[in-house]
Scaffold this motif. Structure first.
Motif, PDB file in Angstrom:
ATOM      1  N   ARG A  76       0.875  -1.182   0.000  1.00  0.00           N
ATOM      2  CA  ARG A  76       0.000   0.000   0.000  1.00  0.00           C
ATOM      3  C   ARG A  76       0.901   1.218   0.000  1.00  0.00           C
ATOM      4  O   ARG A  76       1.851   1.277   0.777  1.00  0.00           O
ATOM      5  CB  ARG A  76      -0.886  -0.021   1.253  1.00  0.00           C
ATOM      6  N   PRO A  77       0.607   2.167  -0.853  1.00  0.00           N
ATOM      7  CA  PRO A  77       1.496   3.326  -0.989  1.00  0.00           C
ATOM      8  C   PRO A  77       1.738   4.015   0.353  1.00  0.00           C
ATOM      9  O   PRO A  77       0.779   4.267   1.090  1.00  0.00           O
ATOM     10  CB  PRO A  77       0.743   4.258  -1.950  1.00  0.00           C
ATOM     11  N   GLY A  78       3.000   4.228   0.680  1.00  0.00           N
ATOM     12  CA  GLY A  78       3.351   4.971   1.893  1.00  0.00           C
ATOM     13  C   GLY A  78       3.145   4.222   3.183  1.00  0.00           C
ATOM     14  O   GLY A  78       3.205   4.808   4.259  1.00  0.00           O
ATOM     15  N   GLU A  79       2.879   2.933   3.103  1.00  0.00           N
ATOM     16  CA  GLU A  79       2.673   2.165   4.338  1.00  0.00           C
ATOM     17  C   GLU A  79       3.623   0.971   4.371  1.00  0.00           C
ATOM     18  O   GLU A  79       4.014   0.485   3.329  1.00  0.00           O
ATOM     19  CB  GLU A  79       1.238   1.631   4.405  1.00  0.00           C
ATOM     20  N   ALA A  80       3.938   0.514   5.566  1.00  0.00           N
ATOM     21  CA  ALA A  80       4.752  -0.693   5.700  1.00  0.00           C
ATOM     22  C   ALA A  80       3.834  -1.918   5.711  1.00  0.00           C
ATOM     23  O   ALA A  80       4.080  -2.899   6.410  1.00  0.00           O
ATOM     24  CB  ALA A  80       5.583  -0.632   6.976  1.00  0.00           C
ATOM     25  N   ARG A  81       2.751  -1.821   4.949  1.00  0.00           N
ATOM     26  CA  ARG A  81       1.777  -2.902   4.898  1.00  0.00           C
ATOM     27  C   ARG A  81       1.434  -3.207   3.453  1.00  0.00           C
ATOM     28  O   ARG A  81       1.607  -2.375   2.576  1.00  0.00           O
ATOM     29  CB  ARG A  81       0.477  -2.514   5.602  1.00  0.00           C
ATOM     30  N   GLY A  82       0.905  -4.374   3.232  1.00  0.00           N
ATOM     31  CA  GLY A  82       0.529  -4.704   1.875  1.00  0.00           C
ATOM     32  C   GLY A  82      -0.538  -5.765   1.837  1.00  0.00           C
ATOM     33  O   GLY A  82      -1.030  -6.210   2.884  1.00  0.00           O
ATOM     34  N   ASP A  83      -0.911  -6.140   0.615  1.00  0.00           N
ATOM     35  CA  ASP A  83      -1.935  -7.164   0.429  1.00  0.00           C
ATOM     36  C   ASP A  83      -1.358  -8.343  -0.337  1.00  0.00           C
ATOM     37  O   ASP A  83      -0.597  -8.170  -1.289  1.00  0.00           O
ATOM     38  CB  ASP A  83      -3.121  -6.573  -0.338  1.00  0.00           C
ATOM     39  N   ILE A  84      -1.767  -9.514   0.092  1.00  0.00           N
ATOM     40  CA  ILE A  84      -1.309 -10.738  -0.561  1.00  0.00           C
ATOM     41  C   ILE A  84      -2.356 -11.154  -1.584  1.00  0.00           C
ATOM     42  O   ILE A  84      -3.519 -11.349  -1.242  1.00  0.00           O
ATOM     43  CB  ILE A  84      -1.102 -11.860   0.474  1.00  0.00           C
ATOM     44  N   HIS A  85      -1.930 -11.262  -2.830  1.00  0.00           N
ATOM     45  CA  HIS A  85      -2.876 -11.608  -3.892  1.00  0.00           C
ATOM     46  C   HIS A  85      -2.938 -13.092  -4.187  1.00  0.00           C
ATOM     47  O   HIS A  85      -3.975 -13.612  -4.561  1.00  0.00           O
ATOM     48  CB  HIS A  85      -2.581 -10.792  -5.150  1.00  0.00           C
ATOM     49  N   THR A  86      -1.822 -13.756  -4.023  1.00  0.00           N
ATOM     50  CA  THR A  86      -1.857 -15.203  -4.245  1.00  0.00           C
ATOM     51  C   THR A  86      -0.626 -15.866  -3.641  1.00  0.00           C
ATOM     52  O   THR A  86       0.352 -15.195  -3.300  1.00  0.00           O
ATOM     53  CB  THR A  86      -1.954 -15.525  -5.755  1.00  0.00           C
ATOM     54  N   VAL A  87      -0.720 -17.172  -3.477  1.00  0.00           N
ATOM     55  CA  VAL A  87       0.419 -17.971  -3.010  1.00  0.00           C
ATOM     56  C   VAL A  87       1.022 -18.652  -4.239  1.00  0.00           C
ATOM     57  O   VAL A  87       0.292 -19.260  -5.027  1.00  0.00           O
ATOM     58  CB  VAL A  87      -0.037 -19.046  -2.003  1.00  0.00           C
ATOM     59  N   LEU A  88       2.310 -18.541  -4.407  1.00  0.00           N
ATOM     60  CA  LEU A  88       2.959 -19.225  -5.531  1.00  0.00           C
ATOM     61  C   LEU A  88       2.976 -20.731  -5.284  1.00  0.00           C
ATOM     62  O   LEU A  88       3.010 -21.171  -4.121  1.00  0.00           O
ATOM     63  CB  LEU A  88       4.384 -18.699  -5.708  1.00  0.00           C
ATOM     64  N   PRO A  89       2.964 -21.518  -6.372  1.00  0.00           N
ATOM     65  CA  PRO A  89       2.981 -22.974  -6.189  1.00  0.00           C
ATOM     66  C   PRO A  89       4.152 -23.399  -5.287  1.00  0.00           C
ATOM     67  O   PRO A  89       5.256 -22.897  -5.427  1.00  0.00           O
ATOM     68  CB  PRO A  89       3.172 -23.504  -7.608  1.00  0.00           C
TER      69      PRO A  89
END
Ligand SMILES: Nc1nc2c(ncn2[C@@H]2O[C@H](COP(=O)(O)OP(=O)(O)OP(=O)(O)O)[C@@H](O)[C@H]2O)c(=O)[nH]1
Ligand SMILES: [Mg+2]
Ligand SMILES: [Zn+2]
Length: 358
Positions: A76-89
């Motif tokens: 997320r812009p400007g944050e030390a956080r984010g979103d997980i979209h998928t798990v790689l095989p």
């Protein structure tokens, strides 16, 4: 820190290729909570949540991230956080059947190169349990190493080592004391840069003590991001995957109480009991049940003491459990297939009805 020092390789890069357009970057899960994770990238440590869509599409908990996973992370812009979209095989996965009655796979850790199966040379020392852990390790796809800890509590560690080597054919066995810091050198061949090692075993065998030894005193401080660069909430993070001074990635896991098999395959049983296959091949009849048939090599070996009776019983028991777990897993797949078939046919019927309506 680079991606490859976190264990990244060409095969993962190929899997990730289609995702790079999503504005995502690869990140490694260092600790998984229910719907959130702490992940590590070359830029440091971040908190991340699974997207709603990902949660919605997950059909079992095995679809959600676990420690050791590689995920597609969008910050997320400007944050030390984010979103997980998928798990790689996953390349490898150490799984067991979830505790309780649910027939569900519980993945303990993923993308492991090596598993240290830790046992203690105290009153909990148990060859049969080592066999069970070995079976899970062979199924994981990672290379097993048996680690016999608490050598300081055993009168004859070398004898114990020989005994374990006999039930773990072809598997390296290391004897050490994490408390005294003796024998740790034996693990050096696996503590290589970018290689991932998980410590697994029952509670109290000394996994965390050994992890601390392998990591050195400041391990917990290695490569934590300075949150100063980012606005927003300060995040406290707990880590199970840590970087050792050698550059190896070490995962400490909580003790496993129940060791139930998940969808175990017969090949793993054969690998765990690599001494029994060649022996059975010497039976006169190829379909010998090892139960009173003439020319049975197994019964002869039991008689002569070449094959230990307890090991033979353990083999039969684990083979039965394996077959049972495989049947059960098949049944689950059947049910899932039927459910999705039902959904499909319902949708098709709805469409047909809609077309027929004037
Ligand atoms: N004598 C002796 N005690 C040890 C050794 N290694 C660990 N211990 C002790 O064993 C106890 C359990 O150690 P932990 O490292 O917490 O065990 P664990 O495997 O992480 O346990 P869980 O986290 O519950 O799965 C502690 O009291 C340790 O001090 C050893 O080499 N020798
Ligand atoms: Mg522990
Ligand atoms: Zn036989």
């Amino acid at each position: 820190m680079t991606l490859s020092s976190l264990g990244w390789n060409d095969a993962l890069a190929a899997d990730f290729q289609p995702l790079s357009s999503l504005d995502c970057q690869p990140a490694r899960v260092v600790c998984a909570h229910k719907h959130a994770c702490d992940v590590l990238t070359p830029a440091g440590l971040f908190s991340a949540e699974c997207t709603g869509r990902m949660l919605h599409e997950a059909s079992t908990t095995a679809d959600l991230p676990v420690v050791g996973d590689w995920v597609a992370l969008r910050l997320r812009p400007g944050e030390a956080r984010g979103d997980i979209h998928t798990v790689l095989p996953r390349r490898t996965r150490f799984s067991r059947r979830a505790a309780g009655t649910r027939n569900e796979e519980q993945i303990v850790a993923a993308n492991l190169d090596t598993v240290f199966l830790v046992s203690s040379l105290d009153q909990n020392y148990n060859l049969r349990r080592i066999e069970r852990f070995l079976l899970l390790a062979w199924e994981s796809g990672a290379e097993p190493v048996v680690v016999l800890n608490k050598a300081d509590l055993h009168p004859d560690p070398a004898a114990a080592c020989a005994e374990v080597a006999a039930v773990a054919p072809g598997v390296p066995v290391a004897v050490l004391s994490a408390l005294d810091a003796t024998g740790l050198d034996a693990l050096a061949p696996w503590l290589l840069p970018g290689r991932t090692i998980a410590l697994l075993g029952s509670s109290g065998v000394g996994k965390s003590t050994l992890t601390n030894r392998l990591l050195g005193a400041d391990a917990q401080l290695v490569s934590d991001i300075s949150n100063a660069n980012y606005k927003g909430r300060h995040t406290t993070t707990r880590r199970e995957l840590l970087v050792a001074p050698s550059g190896a990635l070490v995962i400490d896991t909580p003790g496993l109480r129940e060791i139930q098999f998940w969808q175990s395959d017969a090949a793993a049983v054969d690998e765990t009991f690599a001494d029994i296959g060649p022996l059975a091949a010497r039976c006169r009849f190829h379909d010998c049940q090892h139960h009173g048939e003439p020319g049975c090599a197994i019964e002869a070996a039991l008689e002569s003491g070449e094959l230990d009776a307890a090991r033979w019983q353990s083999y039969q028991k684990l083979q039965r459990e394996q077959a049972y777990a495989a049947r059960k897993a098949d049944a689950v797949l059947d049910r899932a297939a039927r459910r999705s078939w039902k959904k499909l046919t319902q949708a098709a019927r709805a469409r047909a009805k809609w077309k027929m309506e004037p």
